[in-house]
Design an enzyme around this catalytic site. Structure first.
Site, PDB file in Angstrom:
ATOM      1  N   ASP A  76       0.834  -1.213   0.000  1.00 25.89           N
ATOM      2  CA  ASP A  76       0.000   0.000   0.000  1.00 25.89           C
ATOM      3  C   ASP A  76       0.871   1.266   0.000  1.00 25.89           C
ATOM      4  O   ASP A  76       1.786   1.404   0.821  1.00 25.89           O
ATOM      5  CB  ASP A  76      -0.923  -0.003   1.221  1.00 25.89           C
ATOM      6  CG  ASP A  76      -1.950   1.123   1.155  1.00 25.89           C
ATOM      7  OD1 ASP A  76      -2.392   1.453   0.027  1.00 25.89           O
ATOM      8  OD2 ASP A  76      -2.305   1.664   2.215  1.00 25.89           O
ATOM      9  N   HIS A  77       0.560   2.164  -0.930  1.00 29.76           N
ATOM     10  CA  HIS A  77       1.310   3.411  -1.099  1.00 29.76           C
ATOM     11  C   HIS A  77       2.793   3.167  -1.373  1.00 29.76           C
ATOM     12  O   HIS A  77       3.663   3.906  -0.913  1.00 29.76           O
ATOM     13  CB  HIS A  77       1.104   4.355   0.100  1.00 29.76           C
ATOM     14  CG  HIS A  77      -0.245   5.017   0.077  1.00 29.76           C
ATOM     15  ND1 HIS A  77      -1.391   4.330   0.375  1.00 29.76           N
ATOM     16  CD2 HIS A  77      -0.611   6.269  -0.241  1.00 29.76           C
ATOM     17  CE1 HIS A  77      -2.427   5.132   0.253  1.00 29.76           C
ATOM     18  NE2 HIS A  77      -1.989   6.324  -0.136  1.00 29.76           N
ATOM     19  N   GLU A 122      -7.148  -4.915 -10.951  1.00 28.50           N
ATOM     20  CA  GLU A 122      -6.170  -3.845 -11.157  1.00 28.50           C
ATOM     21  C   GLU A 122      -6.903  -2.569 -11.560  1.00 28.50           C
ATOM     22  O   GLU A 122      -6.572  -1.464 -11.131  1.00 28.50           O
ATOM     23  CB  GLU A 122      -5.174  -4.235 -12.249  1.00 28.50           C
ATOM     24  CG  GLU A 122      -4.097  -3.202 -12.476  1.00 28.50           C
ATOM     25  CD  GLU A 122      -3.286  -3.464 -13.717  1.00 28.50           C
ATOM     26  OE1 GLU A 122      -3.896  -3.592 -14.806  1.00 28.50           O
ATOM     27  OE2 GLU A 122      -2.062  -3.527 -13.616  1.00 28.50           O
TER      28      GLU A 122
HETATM   29  N1  LIG Z   1      -2.141  -9.439 -18.870  1.00 28.85           N
HETATM   30  C1  LIG Z   1      -1.994  -8.178 -18.393  1.00 28.85           C
HETATM   31  N2  LIG Z   1      -2.097  -7.150 -19.241  1.00 28.85           N
HETATM   32  C2  LIG Z   1      -1.933  -5.893 -18.768  1.00 28.85           C
HETATM   33  C3  LIG Z   1      -1.702  -5.661 -17.408  1.00 28.85           C
HETATM   34  C4  LIG Z   1      -1.602  -6.792 -16.550  1.00 28.85           C
HETATM   35  O1  LIG Z   1      -1.366  -6.665 -15.338  1.00 28.85           O
HETATM   36  N3  LIG Z   1      -1.753  -8.017 -17.078  1.00 28.85           N
HETATM   37  N4  LIG Z   1      -1.594  -4.393 -16.950  1.00 28.85           N
HETATM   38  C5  LIG Z   1      -1.657  -3.349 -17.746  1.00 28.85           C
HETATM   39  C6  LIG Z   1      -1.386  -1.986 -17.185  1.00 28.85           C
HETATM   40  O2  LIG Z   1      -0.953  -2.086 -15.846  1.00 28.85           O
HETATM   41  C7  LIG Z   1      -2.382  -0.891 -17.348  1.00 28.85           C
HETATM   42  O3  LIG Z   1      -2.250   0.002 -16.277  1.00 28.85           O
HETATM   43  C8  LIG Z   1      -3.797  -1.235 -17.531  1.00 28.85           C
HETATM   44  O4  LIG Z   1      -4.493   0.005 -17.575  1.00 28.85           O
HETATM   45  P1  LIG Z   1      -5.591   0.397 -18.629  1.00 28.85           P
HETATM   46  O5  LIG Z   1      -5.346  -0.220 -19.951  1.00 28.85           O
HETATM   47  O6  LIG Z   1      -5.714   1.863 -18.576  1.00 28.85           O
HETATM   48  O7  LIG Z   1      -6.822  -0.277 -17.917  1.00 28.85           O
HETATM   49  P2  LIG Z   1      -8.288  -0.438 -18.424  1.00 28.85           P
HETATM   50  O8  LIG Z   1      -8.329  -1.587 -19.398  1.00 28.85           O
HETATM   51  O9  LIG Z   1      -9.166  -0.611 -17.234  1.00 28.85           O
HETATM   52  O10 LIG Z   1      -8.582   0.925 -19.086  1.00 28.85           O
HETATM   53  P3  LIG Z   1      -9.517   1.238 -20.298  1.00 28.85           P
HETATM   54  O11 LIG Z   1      -9.628   2.699 -20.280  1.00 28.85           O
HETATM   55  O12 LIG Z   1     -10.816   0.536 -20.034  1.00 28.85           O
HETATM   56  O13 LIG Z   1      -8.818   0.705 -21.508  1.00 28.85           O
HETATM   57  C9  LIG Z   1      -1.897  -3.497 -19.185  1.00 28.85           C
HETATM   58  N5  LIG Z   1      -2.025  -4.858 -19.618  1.00 28.85           N
HETATM   59 ZN   LIG Z   2      -0.713  -0.630 -14.480  1.00 24.79          ZN
END
Ligand SMILES: Nc1nc2c(c(=O)[nH]1)N=C([C@H](O)[C@H](O)COP(=O)(O)OP(=O)(O)OP(=O)(O)O)CN2
Ligand SMILES: [Zn+2]
Length: 138
Positions: A76-77, A122
């Site tokens: 956290d943080h 996430e």
């Molecule tokens: N298999 C994975 N793919 C991705 C991960 C992960 O942990 N496992 N993580 C990311 C990034 O951390 C990223 O921050 C994801 O953010 P974002 O694309 O903005 O998330 P959303 O899909 O919720 O946002 P939208 O605006 O709906 O696209 C990337 N890939």
């Molecule tokens: Zn991320």
């Protein structure tokens, strides 16, 4: 039984097994050098018998203490990549965060066999469930 926790952390998706160009290609905006943050939501599920004397599978107060120790205190943080040794040798993807939480919880629980599932959001849209070796849902 299930308990929820939320924590805020920053990270950058960058694999030590890829070069800079490959990292940029694979992770795109998530490879941005200054990183980005998430408000992670974690659900920890236990599965076991109800103790007839206590009426509980596990005291939620004990589970809260385990989650504080295994999840909140290390992450956290924090900057996952810099503050958590686990992520210095592997990318801080949600998959790996789930494995870290699973391993950390098992290491602090008195009855680790009760741990059934770690589910982590996430973002609202990016969700990973982990149930230990051989039963993951990435
Ligand atoms: N298999 C994975 N793919 C991705 C991960 C992960 O942990 N496992 N993580 C990311 C990034 O951390 C990223 O921050 C994801 O953010 P974002 O694309 O903005 O998330 P959303 O899909 O919720 O946002 P939208 O605006 O709906 O696209 C990337 N890939
Ligand atoms: Zn991320």
């Amino acid at each position: 039984m299930k308990r929820r926790a939320t924590f805020s952390a920053c990270h950058r998706l960058h694999s030590p097994h890829l070069n800079d160009e490959e990292n940029k290609k694979v992770y795109g905006k998530c490879n941005h050098i200054h990183g980005h943050g998430h408000n992670y939501v974690v659900f920890v599920t236990l599965f076991g018998e109800i103790d007839p004397k206590t009426g509980m599978v596990m005291n939620m107060t004990d589970l809260k203490r385990y989650m504080d120790e295994a999840i909140m205190r290390p992450m956290d943080h924090k900057n996952l990549d810099k503050d958590v040794p686990f992520f210095q040798i592997r990318p801080s993807t949600t998959e790996n965060v789930a494995v870290f939480i699973w391993d950390s919880l098992r290491s602090v629980m008195d009855q680790p066999h009760l741990l059934f599932e770690v589910k982590i959001y996430e973002t609202e849209n990016n969700i990973v469930r982990y149930r230990g070796d051989g039963d993951e849902d990435y």
